[in-house]
Scaffold this active site. Structure first.
Site, PDB file in Angstrom:
ATOM      1  CE1 TYR A 161      -3.213  -2.819   0.116  1.00  8.02           C
ATOM      2  CE2 TYR A 161      -3.760  -2.243   2.358  1.00  8.02           C
ATOM      3  CZ  TYR A 161      -3.967  -3.030   1.246  1.00  8.02           C
ATOM      4  OH  TYR A 161      -4.928  -3.999   1.262  1.00  8.02           O
ATOM      5  CE  LYS A 174       0.975 -17.694  -2.089  1.00  8.85           C
ATOM      6  NZ  LYS A 174       0.110 -18.859  -1.956  1.00  8.85           N
ATOM      7  CG  ASP A 218      -7.038  -4.049   4.243  1.00 11.79           C
ATOM      8  OD1 ASP A 218      -8.003  -3.924   5.014  1.00 11.79           O
ATOM      9  OD2 ASP A 218      -6.933  -3.424   3.166  1.00 11.79           O
TER      10      ASP A 218
END
Ligand code: NAD
Length: 355
Positions: free
Chosen positions: A142, A187, A243
């Protein structure tokens, strides 16, 4: 203990729900011999009306001088047409940046008394579901470079070891104050930033031997939150994963009015607020559920003031209120007469006891 609390009542239902949280804090102060001094801070639409600015510098300074900040909610249709830089939400962004809070922490708890409100199967909800997601708030994709050139869009996902370490510490310290289990979600089978994340978490684990660290891939975590949420105590993860997972986790609890949150940075001074907005549709009607704000105050006691017994006492009072069958309109069953915001706060005050 003596603590200074900056209080932002804000807009819509904000003043009503904050009033009830202050009544609860006042009762805690009486029972446990603390002194809480409140300083009112104008932020949001009410600050635009009064000062022409959603968070004037002098108001921000009052927050920075406090031991922690309790916020109701800001915004509403009245300020929809003000210019972008003056919008109520800008006050909130300026407050978060000014306080340097880089960690957003949201509990997901299913109160057994409200199990019917959860969209999960009764057999899953029957387990003790009470975990917290610690989300990195000011880094990652972000905040990386965003650009679109010649029909190709790019968003940069970047984390430094230092950024990972500081959020990792909040994860471990939160776990130390709870069930001492930390699940690091990433991940790492695909992303370099996740491999670095995992490496830093494992290095930090050596400094927190009382906390058990586990790793989970984010896609698996999204499944586990609906399949077996009782396995989690504290989840720590990067900005975008957090989020998405924290919204998923708040949905399984079934009631937006019940969920508190905290935002923390390098100091003990935190920002505590319910996850919902200013609910203009019910503002001024004594209908709002103040429990998300009351539980935010409990988080403030636990995580910023090291008052675990006092936080437990508030959570037990909320549980006793629910056990007795009281419900505000947002969670009342059909045919049930709801209690109002003020009555809800007063009942929780009445149920507060010192163990
Ligand atoms: P909202 O969370 O205010 O309301 C969504 C729905 O949930 C409404 O029907 C509302 O009545 C209900 N609700 C919310 N909190 C409740 C409570 N405590 N008790 C009972 N019912 C409750 O979201 P929205 O309607 O999308 O936003 C309204 C305003 O709030 C907007 O101006 C938005 O920008 C602002 N907002 C502020 C914050 C914040 O201050 N942190 C967060 C989100 C939205």
């Amino acid at each position: 203990m003596h603590k200074n609390i900056a209080v932002i009542r804000g807009d819509g239902i904000g003043p009503e729900i904050v009033e009830q949280a202050l009544n609860v804090l006042n009762r805690v102060a009486e029972l446990y011999g603390h002194t809480f001094i409140y300083t009112d801070v104008d932020m949001g639409g009410c600050a635009i009306d009064k000062w022409g600015d959603p968070l004037p510098e002098a108001q921000l300074q009052k927050c920075l001088a406090s031991d922690s900040v309790l916020l109701g909610a800001v915004g509403g249709p009245k300020w929809n047409d003000v210019p972008g830089h003056l919008r109520p939400e800008k006050g909130l962004l300026r407050l978060r940046a000014g306080m340097g809070v880089y960690s957003n922490n949201r509990p997901a708890k299913i109160w057994p008394q409200l199990a019917d409100a959860s969209p999960l199967k009764p057999s899953i909800v029957a387990e003790d579901i009470d975990f917290i997601i610690v989300r990195e708030l000011i880094g990652g994709i972000y905040f990386g470079e965003h650009k679109t050139e010649k029909g190709t869009a790019t968003d940069v996902l970047q984390y430094s070891e230092a950024e990972i370490e500081r959020i990792g510490r909040i994860g471990f310290e939160t776990a130390q104050k709870r069930g001492k289990k930390l699940c690091s979600v990433e991940k790492s089978n695909v992303l370099d930033s996740s491999r670095l994340w995992k490496k830093v978490m494992h290095r930090l684990a050596e400094e927190y031997p009382d906390v058990t660290l586990s790793d989970m891939l984010v896609d698996n975590c999204a499944m586990q939150i609906v399949k077996n949420p009782a396995q989690f105590d504290v989840i720590v993860t990067e900005n975008m994963f957090g989020d998405i997972l924290s919204d998923e986790a708040s949905m399984i609890t079934g009631s937006i009015g019940m969920i508190p949150s905290s935002s923390l940075g390098a100091t003990a001074c935190g920002l505590y607020e319910p996850i919902h907005g200013s609910a203009p549709d019910i503002a001024g009607k004594d209908m709002a559920n103040p429990i998300g704000t009351i539980l935010s105050a409990a988080m403030m006691l636990r995580y910023s003031f090291d008052m675990a017994a006092e936080a437990d006492a508030i959570e037990k009072a909320v549980s006793a209120y629910l056990d007795a069958g009281y419900r505000t309109a947002d969670i009342a069953g059909s045919g049930q007469t709801p209690v109002g915001c003020r009555a809800c706060g007063q009942l929780i005050v009445n149920y507060l006891t010192k163990e």
